[in-house]
Design a protein around this motif. Structure first.
Motif, mmCIF file in Angstrom:
data_model
loop_
_atom_site.group_PDB
_atom_site.id
_atom_site.type_symbol
_atom_site.label_atom_id
_atom_site.label_comp_id
_atom_site.label_asym_id
_atom_site.label_seq_id
_atom_site.Cartn_x
_atom_site.Cartn_y
_atom_site.Cartn_z
ATOM 1 N N PRO A 1 10.614 5.515 -4.637
ATOM 2 C CA PRO A 1 10.456 4.333 -3.695
ATOM 3 C C PRO A 1 9.421 4.505 -2.743
ATOM 4 N N ILE A 2 9.158 3.433 -2.184
ATOM 5 C CA ILE A 2 8.079 3.719 -1.058
ATOM 6 C C ILE A 2 8.747 4.078 0.149
ATOM 7 N N ASN A 3 8.021 4.966 0.886
ATOM 8 C CA ASN A 3 8.503 5.628 2.117
ATOM 9 C C ASN A 3 7.449 5.515 3.156
ATOM 10 N N ARG A 4 6.039 5.078 2.936
ATOM 11 C CA ARG A 4 5.193 5.054 3.954
ATOM 12 C C ARG A 4 4.380 3.843 3.620
ATOM 13 N N ILE A 5 3.583 3.338 4.637
ATOM 14 C CA ILE A 5 2.319 2.522 4.927
ATOM 15 C C ILE A 5 1.423 2.950 5.094
ATOM 16 N N ASP A 6 0.267 3.327 4.425
ATOM 17 C CA ASP A 6 -1.041 3.855 4.910
ATOM 18 C C ASP A 6 -1.876 2.884 5.091
ATOM 19 N N LYS B 1 -1.728 -3.480 -4.990
ATOM 20 C CA LYS B 1 -0.893 -4.258 -5.940
ATOM 21 C C LYS B 1 -0.045 -3.332 -6.791
ATOM 22 N N ARG B 2 -0.341 -1.832 -6.654
ATOM 23 C CA ARG B 2 0.500 -0.958 -7.279
ATOM 24 C C ARG B 2 0.244 0.482 -6.308
ATOM 25 N N ARG B 3 1.118 1.305 -6.711
ATOM 26 C CA ARG B 3 1.199 2.713 -6.034
ATOM 27 C C ARG B 3 1.207 3.926 -7.242
ATOM 28 N N TRP B 4 0.743 4.890 -6.750
ATOM 29 C CA TRP B 4 0.871 6.186 -7.652
ATOM 30 C C TRP B 4 1.837 6.965 -7.179
ATOM 31 N N ASP B 5 2.572 6.818 -6.001
ATOM 32 C CA ASP B 5 3.161 7.846 -5.193
ATOM 33 C C ASP B 5 4.089 6.659 -4.330
ATOM 34 N N ALA B 6 4.618 7.414 -3.256
ATOM 35 C CA ALA B 6 5.638 6.737 -2.548
ATOM 36 C C ALA B 6 4.980 5.695 -1.254
ATOM 37 N N HIS B 7 3.504 5.786 -1.298
ATOM 38 C CA HIS B 7 2.767 5.105 -0.343
ATOM 39 C C HIS B 7 2.253 3.858 -0.807
ATOM 40 N N LEU B 8 2.273 2.674 0.106
ATOM 41 C CA LEU B 8 1.711 1.543 -0.014
ATOM 42 C C LEU B 8 0.424 1.456 0.740
ATOM 43 N N THR C 1 8.393 -4.268 -4.035
ATOM 44 C CA THR C 1 8.047 -5.215 -5.176
ATOM 45 C C THR C 1 6.687 -4.569 -5.994
ATOM 46 N N VAL C 2 6.328 -3.703 -5.163
ATOM 47 C CA VAL C 2 4.871 -3.124 -5.722
ATOM 48 C C VAL C 2 5.252 -2.009 -6.818
ATOM 49 N N PRO C 3 4.927 -2.046 -7.955
ATOM 50 C CA PRO C 3 5.361 -0.894 -9.076
ATOM 51 C C PRO C 3 4.721 0.198 -8.743
ATOM 52 N N ASN C 4 5.520 1.437 -8.999
ATOM 53 C CA ASN C 4 4.808 2.737 -8.997
ATOM 54 C C ASN C 4 4.261 3.301 -10.382
ATOM 55 N N MET C 5 2.985 3.461 -10.488
ATOM 56 C CA MET C 5 2.409 3.667 -11.839
ATOM 57 C C MET C 5 2.887 5.143 -12.285
ATOM 58 N N GLU C 6 3.313 5.937 -11.704
ATOM 59 C CA GLU C 6 3.507 7.325 -11.858
ATOM 60 C C GLU C 6 4.960 7.654 -11.794
#
Length: 454
Positions: free
Chosen positions: A303-308, A257-264, A294-299
């Motif tokens: 923007p998102i660039n990869r799905i892990d 539900k949140r990110r700390w970098d560019a990855h989901l 739509t997932v906020p980046n906490m850091e």
């Protein structure tokens, strides 16, 4: 490893000297624990307090968290200082796992912290003694922790289960969807009506897993309902159902539900029997790419660039994606596992050992197997394929009576199916076995994957 039962009591207070007291927490300690964890869990001393871990602490201490309550932190309080601050802490989560179908209580230490001014005073060791005592008092067979490199070995833990491992898909590599037609599969938020389907989907790996984490209907409900009502900073992930064009459920994912970098991050992904993974894969990637926006980046604002996909060492989705769609790879880390009473554990899993023997070339075996742990050992006694005895064994002063040798912590890797005997023999000079013992140990303790949801 013997645990002190007096440390388990909720009213316990242990004087550690130098004005420091070890005790169990109450709800009144919530803000003090949140402040300590927020201060300790920072990248450097110049950063502000970690608000995320503070928010998680309030969640854990609220009283309705499924795996712990407000009395499950062991804390050290500096009673001689102004304000009597808390200077060290860790909590104990209560889980149920299965070992080849046999239920096991599991104690999981988490949220370990010591104020920088009070380090190297043995406070974490004292805290872990209390956590281990409570875990034992509640009948938990093993303890498990995900933690920093090497540190927890000093408390009797050994790396013995795969943790994470991921394959990453870059958004630029995801093929576009159909222009003039709708996607055959999509995502929707899970509801409480999906709990039965979620439990069935999650249980699909149960038969193949050596260790498997049990999740009750209440835990699924809590994830769907309670966590959904919390603020963004407190959320870890959410459950979403994979549905076909008619809205029928064909699987589920547990996604961040949140990110700390560019990855989901995606933590779980399962589909129903008979569903084609290849057919689902590309529509799922495209749906996740849209959701990830739509997932906020906490850091920051990257923007998102990869799905892990954090689905372990192996997964059907990895096979379908292949190295072309999922070129990024990180190997698994590992769970630390502690087995305080290995003889008791071996007796508990005796039916599993007997089943393995019955299905092997040594079916109906009668005899003994003496395994030297170098600080004690164990003698297995078999009669017509039944394990009639698991007893402590000590090597004699003279002579070589052991059939095999393995340090007790290293034996945890064998016990948990993490490594084969041959792999351990190749890695450790003090792991060895005579011919018949080598065959028996290989049968009794084969390598086998586990499925533990962190």
């Amino acid at each position: 490893m013997r645990d002190d039962p007096t440390l388990a009591d909720a009213t316990m207070q242990r004087d550690l000297g130098d004005g420091l007291t070890l005790r169990w927490s109450t709800a009144a300690d919530t803000e003090a624990i949140a402040a300590l964890l927020g201060s300790v869990h920072r990248t450097n001393a110049d950063e502000p307090p970690n608000l995320t871990i503070g928010a998680r602490t309030r969640m854990l201490m609220h009283g309705d968290w499924p795996t712990m309550g407000p009395g499950d932190f062991a804390v050290v309080q500096a009673t001689a200082q102004a304000g009597q601050p808390l200077v060290a802490c860790a909590c104990l989560w209560h889980h149920t796992w299965e070992y080849a179908g046999i239920p096991l209580g599991v104690g999981r230490p988490e949220y370990v912290a010591t104020d920088a001014a009070f380090r190297r005073k043995g406070l974490v060791r004292a805290i872990f003694a209390a956590l281990h005592a409570r875990s034992a008092a509640e009948g938990q067979t093993i303890q498990a922790i995900t933690g920093i490199y090497s540190f927890y070995r000093q408390f009797g833990y050994e790396y013995a289960l795969d943790l994470d491992g991921l394959r990453g898909v870059y958004l630029v590599q995801i093929p576009p969807g159909p222009v003039d037609a709708s996607e055959p599969f999509g995502l929707r938020a899970a509801t409480v009506k999906d709990i039965r389907a979620l439990m069935a989907l999650h249980a699909q790996r149960r038969a193949d897993a050596l260790l498997w984490s049990v999740h009750t209907a209440e835990e699924w409900r809590f994830t769907i309902v309670e966590l959904a009502e919390m603020g963004t900073i407190e959320k870890v992930g959410m459950l979403q159902m994979i549905v076909d064009g008619a809205g029928a459920v064909v699987g589920y994912i547990h996604v961040a539900k949140r990110r700390w970098d560019a990855h989901l991050s995606v933590f779980e992904c399962e589909v129903t029997p008979g569903t084609n993974w290849k057919a689902v894969a590309l529509p799922l990637l495209r749906a996740l790419a849209i959701y990830g926006q739509t997932v906020p980046n906490m850091e920051g604002d990257e923007p998102i660039n990869r799905i892990d996909f954090r689905l372990g060492q192996a997964h059907p989705l990895y096979d379908v994606l292949g190295p072309t769609l999922a070129p990024y790879h990180e190997p698994a880390y590992a769970w630390y596992i502690r087995v305080a009473d290995p003889l008791g554990f071996l007796r508990r899993i005796a039916p599993v050992l007997e089943r393995r023997l019955a299905a092997s070339a040594m079916v109906g075996f009668t005899g003994t197997l003496k395994l030297d742990w170098y600080r004690g050992g164990v003698q297995f006694t078999f009669a017509a394929g039944k394990l009639s005895g698991v007893e402590p064994w000590q090597p004699p002063l003279y002579g070589e009576e052991a059939n095999a040798g393995c340090p007790i912590l290293v034996f945890t890797q064998l016990l948990c199916g993490y490594r084969t005997l041959a792999e351990l023999c190749a890695a450790f000079p003090d792991v060895w076995a005579q011919d018949e013992a080598r065959l028996l140990l290989g049968i009794l303790f084969p390598r086998q994957a586990s499925y533990i949801i962190d």
